[in-house]
Design an enzyme around this catalytic site. Structure first.
Site, PDB file in Angstrom:
ATOM      1  N   ILE A  22       7.404   3.466   3.878  1.00 54.12           N
ATOM      2  CA  ILE A  22       8.828   3.782   3.918  1.00 54.12           C
ATOM      3  C   ILE A  22       9.513   3.209   5.165  1.00 54.12           C
ATOM      4  O   ILE A  22      10.637   3.571   5.480  1.00 54.12           O
ATOM      5  CB  ILE A  22       9.072   5.297   3.816  1.00 54.12           C
ATOM      6  CG1 ILE A  22       8.367   6.057   4.942  1.00 54.12           C
ATOM      7  CG2 ILE A  22       8.640   5.816   2.456  1.00 54.12           C
ATOM      8  CD1 ILE A  22       8.657   7.561   4.933  1.00 54.12           C
ATOM      9  N   GLY A  23       8.802   2.323   5.866  1.00 54.98           N
ATOM     10  CA  GLY A  23       9.440   1.603   6.963  1.00 54.98           C
ATOM     11  C   GLY A  23       9.172   2.127   8.353  1.00 54.98           C
ATOM     12  O   GLY A  23       9.872   1.745   9.302  1.00 54.98           O
ATOM     13  N   GLY A  24       8.163   2.967   8.523  1.00 57.97           N
ATOM     14  CA  GLY A  24       7.872   3.519   9.842  1.00 57.97           C
ATOM     15  C   GLY A  24       7.596   2.457  10.894  1.00 57.97           C
ATOM     16  O   GLY A  24       8.037   2.569  12.042  1.00 57.97           O
ATOM     17  N   GLN A  66      -4.503  -8.725  -2.007  1.00 58.72           N
ATOM     18  CA  GLN A  66      -5.749  -9.473  -2.148  1.00 58.72           C
ATOM     19  C   GLN A  66      -5.550 -10.840  -2.787  1.00 58.72           C
ATOM     20  O   GLN A  66      -6.420 -11.704  -2.710  1.00 58.72           O
ATOM     21  CB  GLN A  66      -6.760  -8.656  -2.962  1.00 58.72           C
ATOM     22  CG  GLN A  66      -7.276  -7.437  -2.235  1.00 58.72           C
ATOM     23  CD  GLN A  66      -8.139  -6.543  -3.106  1.00 58.72           C
ATOM     24  OE1 GLN A  66      -7.819  -5.394  -3.346  1.00 58.72           O
ATOM     25  NE2 GLN A  66      -9.243  -7.087  -3.589  1.00 58.72           N
ATOM     26  N   CYS A  87      -5.905   4.902   4.641  1.00 61.49           N
ATOM     27  CA  CYS A  87      -6.830   5.624   5.520  1.00 61.49           C
ATOM     28  C   CYS A  87      -7.914   6.380   4.748  1.00 61.49           C
ATOM     29  O   CYS A  87      -8.882   6.854   5.336  1.00 61.49           O
ATOM     30  CB  CYS A  87      -6.049   6.611   6.396  1.00 61.49           C
ATOM     31  SG  CYS A  87      -5.233   7.938   5.465  1.00 61.49           S
ATOM     32  N   SER A 374       2.965   8.204   6.144  1.00 60.11           N
ATOM     33  CA  SER A 374       3.677   7.399   7.125  1.00 60.11           C
ATOM     34  C   SER A 374       3.085   7.589   8.520  1.00 60.11           C
ATOM     35  O   SER A 374       2.007   8.162   8.683  1.00 60.11           O
ATOM     36  CB  SER A 374       5.169   7.755   7.108  1.00 60.11           C
ATOM     37  OG  SER A 374       5.914   6.818   7.835  1.00 60.11           O
TER      38      SER A 374
END
Length: 392
Positions: A22-24, A66, A87, A374
């Site tokens: 979301i643009g963090g 990829q 993660c 985020s």
């Protein structure tokens, strides 16, 4: 690999933003006041790309990372690659398959491409969950960066160390390709649990020593702003007055989660939409002992995960809107009128700017999930400022 990409002081750094969410990362660049231009962002999540486009006017590349080639990446002429890969392969709750997890494949592909590009980036920045630093993916990353003449400095930091009452420790790798160098070269090829180098302090007492790890993160809450500063209201009295209106109908509710997921125009707090955030009595009865409850004057709350609002155990803190007269005595959680932090409040604790918004069609659960995936701008911005800074 061939020569070094050039950068002139009067030109912005050209940046590629992988796993843009979301643009963090882009907001962090802006907060760091780095003269940079994001020439392309990449994310496969359609909903996240809606949010990114809504705030920046540009839709990230949505193909499979990829499938990218070295030629594709060379064509951007980017001097910095910023990455926040999935993660899940490295979390304690996951299967911990590391590089064997399919969700790690795209990041491994990007690492391979660093070696294959004609002009590798000058700088690389990687953010991930604590635990990544002990994975085989991490070992592969450090090996490749070393082969490509990068010097690294690694950090494990939490927003609490930056005055935000939010416990979200994360791993960060900063890499600069020779002949570029860091301002504080004392910490080259080390893992730090202190932000000291980011502020010009050559304090080598907080390197990766086992007995200092957790302690270095735990001693900061007293320096944090209270949770109240991050809530969607003007004062404690406003909070009490607003939420007491729902005490009889919401705090003792036996229903499930707020099914309506009503979201007001402008993504902002309003009396009419607050009811859905109160925790039903049935959940308090079942999971009360496992809930992390915080108060407006608390100076720490737990990390919000992508499952916040869907589950209450281990997904993030809940706010007690009616404070007990004596916290030292057992008090019914129902009487404390627990509620979820709103998406805007979670965004505040992630240090997103006030003008950040979700598109109106984004559901409440989608908002929580995207925020849970985020990053903390309060942490990433000074790291990026340090990465892009020239040695004095």
């Amino acid at each position: 690999m061939e020569g070094l990409l050039k950068h002139h002081d009067d030109e912005p750094w050209r940046v590629l933003e992988f796993y843009s969410g979301i643009g963090g990362m882009r907001y962090s660049l802006m907060k760091a006041d780095v003269k940079a231009k994001v020439v392309e962002a990449f994310d496969i999540n359609d909903t996240a790309n809606d949010v990114y486009q809504h705030n920046f006017g540009h839709r990230p590349y949505q193909g499979n990372i990829q499938s990218l080639t070295a030629g594709d990446l060379d064509s951007y002429g980017a001097q910095a690659w910023l990455l926040s890969p999935p993660c899940q392969p490295y979390t304690r709750q996951g299967l911990q398959k590391h590089s064997g997890d399919a969700r790690a494949f795209s990041f491994l592909r990007i690492l391979e491409l660093i070696q294959l590009t004609l002009q590798p980036p000058l700088m690389v920045f990687v953010e991930n969950v604590v635990g990544f630093e002990t994975s085989d993916t991490h070992s592969k990353m450090i090996e490749i960066l070393g082969k490509c003449d990068f010097v690294t400095q690694e950090f494990i930091l939490s927003p609490i160390q930056f005055g935000v009452p939010y416990s979200r420790p994360r791993y960060f790798c900063l890499a600069k390709r020779k002949p570029l160098s860091f301002q504080s070269q004392l910490f080259n090829n080390q893992l730090l649990w202190s932000p000291s180098p980011l502020f010009g302090y050559d304090d080598d007492t907080m390197t990766d020593k086992h007995d200092q790890k957790q302690g270095s993160l735990d001693k900061f809450p007293q320096c944090c702003e209270p949770v109240e500063k991050f809530l969607e209201h003007n004062s404690s009295s406003d909070l009490a007055n607003t939420e007491s209106r729902f005490r009889t109908t919401s705090c003792v509710s036996k229903d499930g989660f707020g099914a309506s997921e009503k979201i007001d125009e402008g993504n902002r707090f309003s009396v009419s939409s607050m009811k859905q955030y109160f925790v039903p009595g049935s959940l308090i009865e079942r999971w009360g002992s496992a809930m992390d409850v915080v108060y407006p004057d608390s100076k720490r709350c737990c990390c919000f995960t992508k499952s916040y609002y869907r589950y209450v155990k281990g997904t993030g803190s809940l706010l007690a809107t009616i404070q007990p007269k004596d916290r030292g005595k057992p008090s019914s959680l129902k009487e404390q009128c627990l509620r979820y932090f709103t998406p805007r409040e979670v965004a505040n604790l992630h240090s997103f700017p006030e003008d950040f918004q979700f598109p109106q069609h984004t559901s409440l659960r989608q908002r929580y999930a995207l925020l849970g995936n985020s990053l903390s701008i309060a942490v990433v911005a000074p790291l990026l400022r340090y990465l892009f800074a020239e040695p004095t």
